[in-house]
Design a protein around this motif. Structure first.
Motif, short mmCIF file in Angstrom:
data_model
loop_
_atom_site.label_atom_id
_atom_site.label_comp_id
_atom_site.label_asym_id
_atom_site.label_seq_id
_atom_site.Cartn_x
_atom_site.Cartn_y
_atom_site.Cartn_z
N ARG A 105 -27.40 29.35 -9.98
CA ARG A 105 -26.56 30.55 -10.10
C ARG A 105 -26.55 31.37 -8.81
O ARG A 105 -25.52 31.94 -8.47
N VAL A 106 -27.67 31.53 -8.16
CA VAL A 106 -27.84 32.17 -6.85
C VAL A 106 -27.68 33.69 -6.90
O VAL A 106 -28.50 34.43 -6.37
N LEU A 107 -26.61 34.17 -7.51
CA LEU A 107 -26.31 35.60 -7.55
C LEU A 107 -25.87 36.01 -8.95
O LEU A 107 -25.31 35.19 -9.70
N THR A 108 -26.09 37.26 -9.30
CA THR A 108 -25.41 37.83 -10.45
C THR A 108 -23.95 38.06 -10.07
O THR A 108 -23.66 38.63 -9.02
N LEU A 118 -28.10 36.42 -12.97
CA LEU A 118 -28.89 35.39 -12.30
C LEU A 118 -30.02 34.90 -13.19
O LEU A 118 -30.36 33.72 -13.19
N HIS A 119 -30.61 35.81 -13.95
CA HIS A 119 -31.72 35.48 -14.85
C HIS A 119 -31.32 35.79 -16.29
O HIS A 119 -30.47 36.66 -16.53
N PRO A 120 -31.94 35.14 -17.26
CA PRO A 120 -31.65 35.47 -18.66
C PRO A 120 -31.89 36.95 -18.93
O PRO A 120 -32.83 37.55 -18.40
N PRO A 121 -31.04 37.58 -19.75
CA PRO A 121 -31.19 39.01 -20.02
C PRO A 121 -32.56 39.41 -20.54
O PRO A 121 -33.02 40.52 -20.27
N VAL A 122 -33.23 38.51 -21.25
CA VAL A 122 -34.56 38.85 -21.77
C VAL A 122 -35.51 39.17 -20.62
O VAL A 122 -36.46 39.94 -20.79
N LEU A 123 -35.22 38.62 -19.44
CA LEU A 123 -36.03 38.90 -18.25
C LEU A 123 -35.39 39.99 -17.40
O LEU A 123 -36.01 40.99 -17.09
N CYS A 343 -34.43 42.21 0.33
CA CYS A 343 -35.66 42.08 -0.46
C CYS A 343 -35.72 43.02 -1.64
O CYS A 343 -36.71 43.02 -2.38
N THR A 344 -34.68 43.83 -1.85
CA THR A 344 -34.78 44.91 -2.85
C THR A 344 -34.00 44.64 -4.13
O THR A 344 -33.96 45.51 -5.00
N ALA A 345 -33.40 43.46 -4.28
CA ALA A 345 -32.62 43.18 -5.50
C ALA A 345 -32.92 41.79 -6.05
O ALA A 345 -32.02 40.98 -6.25
N PRO A 346 -34.18 41.46 -6.33
CA PRO A 346 -34.51 40.10 -6.76
C PRO A 346 -33.99 39.72 -8.14
O PRO A 346 -33.89 38.54 -8.45
N LEU A 347 -33.67 40.70 -8.99
CA LEU A 347 -33.10 40.37 -10.29
C LEU A 347 -31.67 39.87 -10.16
O LEU A 347 -31.18 39.17 -11.05
N ARG A 348 -31.02 40.21 -9.05
CA ARG A 348 -29.60 39.89 -8.90
C ARG A 348 -29.29 38.98 -7.71
O ARG A 348 -28.15 38.54 -7.58
N ARG A 349 -30.30 38.70 -6.87
CA ARG A 349 -30.04 37.92 -5.65
C ARG A 349 -31.23 37.00 -5.40
O ARG A 349 -32.37 37.47 -5.25
N LEU A 350 -31.00 35.71 -5.33
CA LEU A 350 -32.07 34.73 -5.26
C LEU A 350 -32.96 34.91 -4.04
O LEU A 350 -34.19 34.82 -4.15
N ALA A 351 -32.39 35.12 -2.87
CA ALA A 351 -33.16 35.15 -1.63
C ALA A 351 -34.23 36.23 -1.63
O ALA A 351 -35.27 36.08 -0.97
N ASP A 352 -34.00 37.32 -2.35
CA ASP A 352 -34.94 38.44 -2.33
C ASP A 352 -36.31 38.06 -2.88
O ASP A 352 -37.33 38.61 -2.45
N ARG A 353 -36.34 37.15 -3.84
CA ARG A 353 -37.62 36.71 -4.39
C ARG A 353 -38.47 36.06 -3.30
O ARG A 353 -39.69 36.26 -3.24
N GLU A 385 -23.00 29.53 -0.37
CA GLU A 385 -22.11 29.04 -1.43
C GLU A 385 -21.99 30.05 -2.56
O GLU A 385 -20.89 30.27 -3.09
N GLY A 386 -23.09 30.66 -2.92
CA GLY A 386 -23.04 31.68 -3.95
C GLY A 386 -22.22 32.88 -3.53
O GLY A 386 -21.47 33.45 -4.32
N GLY A 387 -22.34 33.26 -2.25
CA GLY A 387 -21.55 34.37 -1.73
C GLY A 387 -20.06 34.06 -1.74
O GLY A 387 -19.24 34.94 -2.05
N ARG A 388 -19.71 32.82 -1.41
CA ARG A 388 -18.29 32.45 -1.44
C ARG A 388 -17.74 32.49 -2.86
O ARG A 388 -16.61 32.94 -3.09
#
Length: 475
Positions: A105-108, A118-123, A343-353, A385-388
């Protein structure tokens, strides 16, 4: 990454958005095994206890995927910024089904009628989200500033935190403007303005790009722009501050993931100069691009149109990985005018993790986990690719809405300016209308970049595929 939010209630448009998601192959529901893994609670015994810090979050109303919480205080003649970032790595086991799904998914993704997380809502909206009055694992940054807002020290470590309040931008702005607020929130303005001055000093640029919205009034729809509030900018400065601190840590450590952007080519700035002229924006040759942008008021329609075009200078941004002390050729982000990392949006952006994990290792003086290094080769490509995909989804959504709003106005004439011309075909370009807030394809002889002209709407088809839903011709 700038994005335009669109508010919509039309049922037919919702069907069009659903069809677009299917066409783009946007993921829908999470597989059961992924959701099951997201429900796993991680062990938190080794985390420091920082639940005594009265953090607060600032997000759009109704948001539940809360990545960041902050607290600001005075420290001698300077300041201390505490910035908690959701510790997503605590929940995602490397090599698991959940991990693989996030790389798919890479991005929300944001659609007018839905959010594809990007992640299941439960998380993302539950166990990892920094919701108020809930104890959560976080990467807790402590950044000390001097009286001018310059960073004097930066530290990050894992800690348990508890936010006290969920705020939104308009409420924050009103509270600060009224003076009826406690010091930690008022300091957001004080520190934010200091950081904005430093941004000017180093030549950085923050684009106050208006958010495109659909407004319903008396049974009709209108495309307008929402101008960002000053509080939006102050909040963004705290995120920028943290991203710059993260980049500095990683560069000193010799391993990292940077968000980089080369300087814009002269031709791109020249194109913006012609667009400014067409929009009656005075841009003397002795005034820099950065200085011009800071002088514009996004509440003024032709200023808003120009600021939207300025986002074209951000198209060369990418992710740059490096390791073992071998620094990349480009380490800075031209718009930030400094090394910078996401680095400040890891719930919505893969690279931040991954960036957060490297910073934690750098401060602790430990080795970067193998699972982080193993992702380095593919991560920049995955993010690109996710950004595109996100950019395509955004543009297609806007096209659908624009066409829906104009479908009964084919044949009408509008005022606009040419903001792009295809180099190989000077008869094809892009026109931006003054009102409504529409951008569409124009076809006609002798198009000139920056030219003001009247155009006739020749096509408005919200259900056509492959783009080109709105077409104009010189009137």
């Amino acid at each position: 990454m700038p994005r335009r939010r669109i508010r919509v209630t039309d049922v037919s448009l919702r069907a069009a958005f659903a069809a677009l998601r299917a066409e783009l192959g946007v993921p829908s529901d999470f597989p059961p095994e992924v959701t099951a893994e997201a429900e796993r609670m991680p062990p938190l015994e080794t985390y420091e206890d920082a639940t005594d810090i009265p953090l607060f979050t600032i997000d759009p109303p109704g948001s539940t995927d809360l990545d960041q919480a902050m607290h600001l205080s005075r420290r001698g003649t300077g300041y201390r910024v505490r910035y908690a970032i959701a510790d997503v790595a605590a929940f995602v086991v490397p090599g698991s089904a959940l991990d693989a799904e996030t790389h798919r998914r890479v991005l929300t993704l944001y659609f007018p009628d839905a959010r594809i997380p990007l992640h299941p809502p439960v998380l993302s909206e539950g166990a990892a989200s920094l919701l108020p009055d809930q104890v959560r694992p976080a990467a807790l940054w402590t950044i000390d500033l001097d009286a001018d807002g310059r960073t004097t020290a930066a530290d990050v470590r894992r800690a348990l935190v508890r936010s006290r309040a969920r705020l939104d931008y308009e409420g924050v702005q009103k509270a600060i403007d009224s003076g009826a607020t406690e010091e930690p929130l008022f300091l957001l303005k004080e520190v934010g303005e200091l950081r904005e001055r430093l941004e000017v000093e180093r030549g950085g640029i923050s684009l106050n790009v208006p958010e495109q919205e659909i407004v319903e009034q008396d049974g009709t729809y209108e495309l307008t722009y929402r101008a960002p509030l000053p509080a939006d900018g102050w909040n963004a400065q705290i995120s920028l501050l943290t991203g710059m601190a993260a980049a500095d840590l990683m560069l000193a450590y010799g391993t990292g993931v940077l968000r980089t952007l080369p300087a814009a080519p002269d031709g791109a700035v020249g194109r913006l100069r012609r667009t400014a002229h067409a929009l009656h924006i005075d841009w003397p040759h002795h005034v820099s691009y950065a200085a011009l942008v800071r002088s514009l008021d996004p509440r003024i329609p032709h200023h808003a149109a120009f600021l939207q075009e300025c986002t074209t200078l951000l198209r060369g941004a990418g992710y740059t990985v490096f390791r073992d002390g071998v620094l990349p050729a480009i380490t800075t982000h031209a718009a930030v005018a400094s090394p910078y990392a996401h680095c400040t949006a890891p719930l919505r952006r893969l690279a931040d993790r991954y960036a957060s994990e490297i910073c934690l290792a750098a401060v602790a003086g430990t080795a970067v986990p193998d699972w982080v290094l193993a992702a380095f080769e593919a991560l920049p490509r995955e993010m690109a690719e996710g950004g595109r995909l996100a950019a395509t989804a955004e543009r297609e959504c806007v096209d659908i809405v624009e066409a829906a709003l104009l479908k009964d106005r084919v044949g009408e004439v509008f005022d606009g300016c040419v903001v792009d011309v295809e180099e190989r075909r000077l008869t094809v370009g892009t026109v931006q209308l003054e009102t409504p807030a529409v951008i569409g394809r124009v076809e006609g002889a002798g198009l000139e970049l920056g030219e003001r002209l009247r155009v006739r709407l020749t096509r408005a088809d919200p259900v056509s595929g492959g783009g080109g839903k709105v077409r104009f011709a010189p009137a």
